[in-house]
Design a protein around this motif. Structure first.
Motif, PDB file in Angstrom:
ATOM      1  N   VAL A  16      81.593  46.256  26.231  1.00  0.00           N
ATOM      2  CA  VAL A  16      81.384  47.673  26.540  1.00  0.00           C
ATOM      3  C   VAL A  16      81.164  48.441  25.234  1.00  0.00           C
ATOM      4  O   VAL A  16      81.730  48.109  24.203  1.00  0.00           O
ATOM      5  N   GLY A  17      80.347  49.484  25.304  1.00  0.00           N
ATOM      6  CA  GLY A  17      79.987  50.228  24.092  1.00  0.00           C
ATOM      7  C   GLY A  17      78.477  50.146  23.975  1.00  0.00           C
ATOM      8  O   GLY A  17      77.785  49.842  24.969  1.00  0.00           O
ATOM      9  N   ASP A  18      77.956  50.346  22.784  1.00  0.00           N
ATOM     10  CA  ASP A  18      76.506  50.291  22.672  1.00  0.00           C
ATOM     11  C   ASP A  18      75.979  48.870  22.923  1.00  0.00           C
ATOM     12  O   ASP A  18      74.798  48.686  23.227  1.00  0.00           O
ATOM     13  N   SER A  19      76.854  47.885  22.845  1.00  0.00           N
ATOM     14  CA  SER A  19      76.441  46.508  23.163  1.00  0.00           C
ATOM     15  C   SER A  19      75.838  46.445  24.555  1.00  0.00           C
ATOM     16  O   SER A  19      74.875  45.728  24.802  1.00  0.00           O
ATOM     17  N   ILE A  20      76.416  47.167  25.483  1.00  0.00           N
ATOM     18  CA  ILE A  20      75.940  47.089  26.866  1.00  0.00           C
ATOM     19  C   ILE A  20      74.809  48.084  27.116  1.00  0.00           C
ATOM     20  O   ILE A  20      73.840  47.767  27.802  1.00  0.00           O
TER      21      ILE A  20
ATOM     22  N   MET B 160      83.611  48.144  33.276  1.00  0.00           N
ATOM     23  CA  MET B 160      83.486  48.572  31.883  1.00  0.00           C
ATOM     24  C   MET B 160      84.770  48.409  31.085  1.00  0.00           C
ATOM     25  O   MET B 160      85.245  49.364  30.460  1.00  0.00           O
ATOM     26  N   SER B 161      85.324  47.215  31.098  1.00  0.00           N
ATOM     27  CA  SER B 161      86.516  47.003  30.284  1.00  0.00           C
ATOM     28  C   SER B 161      86.147  46.429  28.929  1.00  0.00           C
ATOM     29  O   SER B 161      85.513  45.380  28.835  1.00  0.00           O
ATOM     30  N   MET B 162      86.544  47.132  27.872  1.00  0.00           N
ATOM     31  CA  MET B 162      86.339  46.595  26.523  1.00  0.00           C
ATOM     32  C   MET B 162      87.132  45.296  26.363  1.00  0.00           C
ATOM     33  O   MET B 162      88.157  45.105  27.012  1.00  0.00           O
ATOM     34  N   GLY B 163      86.649  44.442  25.500  1.00  0.00           N
ATOM     35  CA  GLY B 163      87.355  43.200  25.202  1.00  0.00           C
ATOM     36  C   GLY B 163      86.871  42.037  26.045  1.00  0.00           C
ATOM     37  O   GLY B 163      87.411  40.928  25.952  1.00  0.00           O
TER      38      GLY B 163
ATOM     39  N   VAL C 140      79.305  42.361  20.702  1.00  0.00           N
ATOM     40  CA  VAL C 140      80.592  43.048  20.830  1.00  0.00           C
ATOM     41  C   VAL C 140      80.737  44.099  19.731  1.00  0.00           C
ATOM     42  O   VAL C 140      80.430  43.839  18.565  1.00  0.00           O
ATOM     43  N   GLY C 141      81.172  45.294  20.122  1.00  0.00           N
ATOM     44  CA  GLY C 141      81.408  46.358  19.142  1.00  0.00           C
ATOM     45  C   GLY C 141      82.613  46.018  18.283  1.00  0.00           C
ATOM     46  O   GLY C 141      83.446  45.182  18.659  1.00  0.00           O
ATOM     47  N   ASP C 142      82.726  46.696  17.134  1.00  0.00           N
ATOM     48  CA  ASP C 142      83.877  46.432  16.260  1.00  0.00           C
ATOM     49  C   ASP C 142      85.185  46.809  16.963  1.00  0.00           C
ATOM     50  O   ASP C 142      86.194  46.112  16.835  1.00  0.00           O
ATOM     51  N   GLY C 143      85.165  47.878  17.780  1.00  0.00           N
ATOM     52  CA  GLY C 143      86.380  48.288  18.501  1.00  0.00           C
ATOM     53  C   GLY C 143      86.796  47.243  19.516  1.00  0.00           C
ATOM     54  O   GLY C 143      87.957  46.821  19.563  1.00  0.00           O
ATOM     55  N   ALA C 144      85.849  46.787  20.302  1.00  0.00           N
ATOM     56  CA  ALA C 144      86.155  45.786  21.335  1.00  0.00           C
ATOM     57  C   ALA C 144      86.562  44.466  20.674  1.00  0.00           C
ATOM     58  O   ALA C 144      87.439  43.749  21.170  1.00  0.00           O
ATOM     59  N   PHE C 145      85.933  44.151  19.538  1.00  0.00           N
ATOM     60  CA  PHE C 145      86.282  42.913  18.847  1.00  0.00           C
ATOM     61  C   PHE C 145      87.749  42.938  18.408  1.00  0.00           C
ATOM     62  O   PHE C 145      88.440  41.929  18.459  1.00  0.00           O
TER      63      PHE C 145
ATOM     64  N   ASP D 245      81.486  51.105  12.480  1.00  0.00           N
ATOM     65  CA  ASP D 245      82.614  51.840  11.919  1.00  0.00           C
ATOM     66  C   ASP D 245      83.367  52.667  12.967  1.00  0.00           C
ATOM     67  O   ASP D 245      83.576  53.858  12.793  1.00  0.00           O
ATOM     68  N   GLY D 246      83.736  52.028  14.061  1.00  0.00           N
ATOM     69  CA  GLY D 246      84.610  52.712  15.016  1.00  0.00           C
ATOM     70  C   GLY D 246      84.043  52.816  16.418  1.00  0.00           C
ATOM     71  O   GLY D 246      83.103  52.107  16.781  1.00  0.00           O
ATOM     72  N   TYR D 247      84.637  53.718  17.200  1.00  0.00           N
ATOM     73  CA  TYR D 247      84.273  53.889  18.607  1.00  0.00           C
ATOM     74  C   TYR D 247      83.021  54.759  18.732  1.00  0.00           C
ATOM     75  O   TYR D 247      83.087  55.951  19.047  1.00  0.00           O
ATOM     76  N   GLY D 248      81.863  54.140  18.487  1.00  0.00           N
ATOM     77  CA  GLY D 248      80.598  54.872  18.468  1.00  0.00           C
ATOM     78  C   GLY D 248      80.308  55.577  19.783  1.00  0.00           C
ATOM     79  O   GLY D 248      79.892  56.735  19.804  1.00  0.00           O
ATOM     80  N   THR D 249      80.544  54.888  20.887  1.00  0.00           N
ATOM     81  CA  THR D 249      80.250  55.487  22.199  1.00  0.00           C
ATOM     82  C   THR D 249      81.092  56.741  22.404  1.00  0.00           C
ATOM     83  O   THR D 249      80.599  57.776  22.845  1.00  0.00           O
ATOM     84  N   MET D 250      82.366  56.647  22.045  1.00  0.00           N
ATOM     85  CA  MET D 250      83.246  57.798  22.268  1.00  0.00           C
ATOM     86  C   MET D 250      82.877  58.946  21.335  1.00  0.00           C
ATOM     87  O   MET D 250      83.015  60.107  21.698  1.00  0.00           O
ATOM     88  N   ARG D 251      82.392  58.589  20.144  1.00  0.00           N
ATOM     89  CA  ARG D 251      81.962  59.649  19.216  1.00  0.00           C
ATOM     90  C   ARG D 251      80.886  60.516  19.836  1.00  0.00           C
ATOM     91  O   ARG D 251      80.783  61.693  19.538  1.00  0.00           O
TER      92      ARG D 251
HETATM   93  C1  LIG Z   1      89.864  48.552  27.649  1.00  0.00           C
HETATM   94  C2  LIG Z   1      89.112  49.822  27.418  1.00  0.00           C
HETATM   95  N1  LIG Z   1      89.663  50.819  26.697  1.00  0.00           N
HETATM   96  C3  LIG Z   1      88.974  51.969  26.448  1.00  0.00           C
HETATM   97  C4  LIG Z   1      87.714  52.135  26.946  1.00  0.00           C
HETATM   98  C5  LIG Z   1      86.931  53.430  26.681  1.00  0.00           C
HETATM   99  N2  LIG Z   1      85.824  53.163  25.723  1.00  0.00           N
HETATM  100  C6  LIG Z   1      84.572  52.935  26.150  1.00  0.00           C
HETATM  101  S1  LIG Z   1      83.524  52.600  24.908  1.00  0.00           S
HETATM  102  C7  LIG Z   1      84.737  52.762  23.749  1.00  0.00           C
HETATM  103  C8  LIG Z   1      84.453  52.564  22.294  1.00  0.00           C
HETATM  104  C9  LIG Z   1      83.888  51.211  22.025  1.00  0.00           C
HETATM  105  O1  LIG Z   1      83.877  50.992  20.648  1.00  0.00           O
HETATM  106  P1  LIG Z   1      83.159  49.695  20.063  1.00  0.00           P
HETATM  107  O2  LIG Z   1      83.664  48.490  20.716  1.00  0.00           O
HETATM  108  O3  LIG Z   1      83.246  49.747  18.579  1.00  0.00           O
HETATM  109  O4  LIG Z   1      81.651  49.888  20.533  1.00  0.00           O
HETATM  110  P2  LIG Z   1      80.637  51.071  20.125  1.00  0.00           P
HETATM  111  O5  LIG Z   1      80.807  52.151  21.140  1.00  0.00           O
HETATM  112  O6  LIG Z   1      80.984  51.519  18.748  1.00  0.00           O
HETATM  113  O7  LIG Z   1      79.298  50.419  20.220  1.00  0.00           O
HETATM  114  C10 LIG Z   1      85.967  53.092  24.352  1.00  0.00           C
HETATM  115  C11 LIG Z   1      87.234  53.310  23.629  1.00  0.00           C
HETATM  116  C12 LIG Z   1      87.175  51.083  27.725  1.00  0.00           C
HETATM  117  N3  LIG Z   1      85.975  51.169  28.294  1.00  0.00           N
HETATM  118  N4  LIG Z   1      87.880  49.937  27.910  1.00  0.00           N
END
Ligand SMILES: Cc1ncc(C[n+]2csc(CCOP(=O)(O)OP(=O)(O)O)c2C)c(N)n1
Ligand SMILES: [Mg+2]
Length: 502
Positions: A336-340, A361-364, A386-391, A416-422
Motif C-alpha cells: 500500500v502507498g504509491d507502490s499500489i 489496503m493494509s500496509m506490510g 514496497v514503500g519504505d514505511g511499509a517495509f 523518505d517517509g509516508y509519501g501517500t499520507m503527506r
Molecule cells: C497497516 C496500515 N497502517 C496505516 C495505513 C495508512 N497508510 C496508508 S499509506 C501510508 C503511508 C505509506 O508509506 P510508505 O510505505 O512509505 O509508502 P509511500 O506512501 O511513501 O509510497 C499509511 C500510513 C495503512 N493503509 N495500513
C-alpha cells in the motif's frame, strides 16, 4: 515467519495463487496478532484456514487465569467470528472431523477465511473419521436463471459498444477462462480493476487495461468504459478504491452486475442465480459479436533510451522500468502507498501476475506475500514493490525468505517517509527513521543488495537480479516530493471530498 502478521499475509497470498492457504498460530498472542491479515483476506475474498492452539479441555475447569487468556476462553473465537465464515473449537473428539470438514468446505465455497481452534490436549488424539456427506453445491433456480440470461442477452443484442469489467471473483472462483470465452465469442473488450488486475491475461487482444474512474491506467480505458452502452461487471467488487474514489461514471441503467452474492440486470435484481451458472449460460449463448471497435492500443512500457539512463529516478519510472523486465514467470506484488497507485499503469508485454491488498489496503502485505507466492507457485518469481514505511512494518520477513531459500526481488521505494499520507495531510507523523535498507541482506546473511537513484541504475539492478536469480533487495531512491500521476489524481480527489486544498 518472524511475526504472525507476516504469516497471515503469506497464507493469504498463498491462497490467492494456489486456491487455499493455511496459517497456524498460538492462542491469542499469535491469533490476535494475525487478525488484521485475516480481516484483509475476508474483505478481499481469499480462502485462508486459521488454525489456533488453545488451552486444553481439562485446563478450563473453574475458569482459571491462564497465560494468553484475554477475557474468557471463548474470546478469540468470538473475535474471529467477525472475520470468518465458519469457526469451530474442537472440544469433542467424536465431532472433530466433521467440524473440520464443515469449516474447510465453507472456506472453499465462500472464498473467505475460517477459524479452527485446537485445545492442546486434542492435538495428538486419534479422531474417528467417516465419509462425510458434503452439502450439495448451491443450485440456481432454473426459471430465474433463464429470465436473467434472457434479459442480459437482449441487452447484449441491442448494445453497440458493450464492455466487460472483469472482477476479482473471476480469479477466486477460477471463472476467468469462461469470461474470456464470452468476450471472444461476442467480441467484447475487457477491462479489469486494481483488485482484479491480471485475473484476465493482460496480453489478451481484447484486454483494455485497468479501469478505476480518474484512477484508470490511461485515458483511453476510462473513456472506453464510461462511453460503453452496456457494462458487464462480472465478479466485481464495487469499492471506493476500484471506483477511483467516486470518480467512476457508471450508470446502473446500463449495467449488469453478476457476483457470487448478487445479480442485477439494470434495475432488476434476481435471486438464486449462481455466478457460475450465469456465466456458463452466457458463454453458450449465440449472440453474434459485431466486429470489435476496440483498436487495442496495448500501451506497453516504452523502452529505456540510452540518453535517459543517467536521469534521476522518479516514481513513474519505477513502474515503467519494472514493466520492461517482466514476463509470464513473474508475479508483481504491490504494497500500500504509491507502490499500489503507481502500479495501476503497469503493463508488461508478456503476461505477469499481479497481487495486492487493493481494497482492504493494509500496509506490510508485500514482503510476506512474496514468500506465500514463492511457496504456492514455485514457477513464479515474486517482485515486491514496497514503500519504505511499509517495509519497516514487515520487511524483516526477508529473513524467512533467506531461511527457506526463496529468491524474491524486493524493491524498496524509499521516498523518505509516508509519501501517500503527506499528500493528504503533512506533519511530523509522516516522518520515519531513514534505514540503510540494503544492509538487511547483511543482517539476514543472504541476498544481493543494490541501490538505484537513476533510471539506468534501476534497470541494471533489475537485470542483475534476473541474471543472478538470487534474493535481491533494491533500494530505489525517490525524491521526497515526487509521486506517481495516479497518486496525484487520488490526492486531488480525496482533498476535494474533504474540502481541503492541496
Ligand atoms: C497497516 C496500515 N497502517 C496505516 C495505513 C495508512 N497508510 C496508508 S499509506 C501510508 C503511508 C505509506 O508509506 P510508505 O510505505 O512509505 O509508502 P509511500 O506512501 O511513501 O509510497 C499509511 C500510513 C495503512 N493503509 N495500513
Ligand atoms: Mg514512503
Amino acid at each position: 515467519m518472524t511475526h504472525e502478521p507476516g504469516a497471515g499475509f503469506a497464507a493469504d497470498a498463498y491462497s490467492r495463487v494456489s486456491g487455499l492457504g493455511l496459517v497456524c498460530v498460538t492462542y491469542c498472542v499469535g491469533g490476535l496478532n494475525v487478525l488484521n491479515a485475516i480481516a484483509g483476506a475476508y474483505a478481499e475474498k481469499s480462502p485462508v484456514v486459521v488454525v489456533s492452539g488453545a488451552p486444553g479441555r481439562q485446563d478450563r475447569q473453574k475458569d482459571p487465569l491462564l497465560h494468553h487468556k484475554v477475557k474468557t476462553f471463548e474470546t478469540q473465537r468470538r473475535v474471529y467470528d467477525e472475520v470468518t465464515v465458519a469457526s469451530a473449537v474442537l472440544l469433542d473428539e467424536q465431532r472433530a472431523a466433521s467440524e473440520i470438514v464443515r469449516c474447510v468446505e465453507a472456506c472453499l465455497r465462500y472464498k473467505r477465511p475460517v477459524y479452527i481452534e485446537i485445545p492442546h490436549d486434542m492435538a495428538d488424539r486419534q479422531i474417528p473419521t467417516r465419509k462425510f456427506n458434503l452439502p450439495p453445491p448451491e443450485r440456481s433456480d432454473p426459471r430465474t436463471l433463464a429470465a436473467s440470461v434472457r434479459e442480459t442477452l437482449s441487452l447484449l443484442k441491442e448494445a453497440r459498444k458493450p464492455v466487460i469489467l472483469a472482477g476479482v471473483e473471476l480469479a477466486r472462483y477460477r471463472f476467468a477462462g469462461l469470461v474470456v470465452r464470452i468476450a471472444e465469442g461476442m467480441k467484447i473488450p475487457i477491462a479489469a480493476d486494481l483488485l482484479s488486475k491480471s485475473a484476465v491475461p493482460e496480453d489478451h487482444p481484447l484486454y483494455l487495461g485497468v479501469y478505476g474512474g480518474a484512477m484508470s491506467s490511461d485515458r483511453y480505458v476510462r473513456r472506453y468504459v464510461e462511453s460503453a452502452d452496456l457494462v458487464l461487471m462480472l465478479g466485481t467488487f464495487i469499492t471506493d478504491m476500484s471506483m477511483g474514489f467516486y470518480t467512476a461514471k457508471l450508470d446502473r441503467g446500463r449495467t449488469v452486475l453478476a457476483t457470487s452474492e448478487r445479480l442485477s440486470v439494470q434495475y432488476h435484481c434476481y435471486d438464486s442465480v449462481e455466478l457460475g451458472d450465469f456465466l456458463r449460460a452466457l458463454a453458450k449463448a449465440n449472440v453474434r459479436g459485431r466486429p470489435s471497435t476496440h483498436p487495442s492500443p496495448r500501451p506497453v512500457a516504452e523502452a529505456l533510451r540510452e540518453s535517459e539512463r543517467s536521469d534521476a529516478l522518479r516514481m513513474v519510472d519505477v513502474f515503467r522500468i519494472l514493466s520492461l523486465h517482466l514476463d509470464e514467470r513473474c508475479c508483481v506484488v504491490a504494497d500500500v502507498g504509491d507502490s499500489i497507485f503507481g502500479a495501476v499503469a503497469m503493463r508488461s508485454a508478456r503476461q505477469a501476475e499481479f497481487i495486492a491488498s487493493a481494497y482492504y489496503m493494509s500496509m506490510g502485505f508485500a514482503v510476506p506475500a512474496s514468500i506465500g507466492i514463492a511457496l504456492g507457485r514455485p514457477d513464479l518469481r515474486p517482485f515486491a514493490l514496497v514503500g519504505d514505511g511499509a517495509f519497516q512494518m514487515t520487511g524483516v520477513e526477508i529473513s524467512t525468505a533467506a531461511r527457506l531459500g526463496l529468491h524474491p526481488v524486493i524493491l524498496v521505494l524509499n521516498n523518505d517517509g509516508y509519501g501517500t499520507m503527506r499528500q493528504i495531510r503533512d506533519g511530523c507523523f509522516n516522518v520515519i527513521t531513514q534505514w540503510n535498507y540494503t544492509k538487511i541482506c547483511e543482517l539476514v546473511g543472504s541476498g544481493d543488495a543494490l541501490k538505484a537513484s537513476t533510471k539506468g541504475e534501476l534497470d541494471s539492478a533489475l537485470s542483475a537480479a534476473r541474471r543472478s536469480g538470487k534474493l535481491t533487495v533494491i533500494e530505489a531512491k525517490i525524491p521526497r516530493t515526487d509521486i506517481s500521476p495516479q497518486l496525484a489524481t487520488v490526492s486531488r480527489e480525496v482533498a476535494k471530498m474533504r474540502g481541503l486544498s492541496l
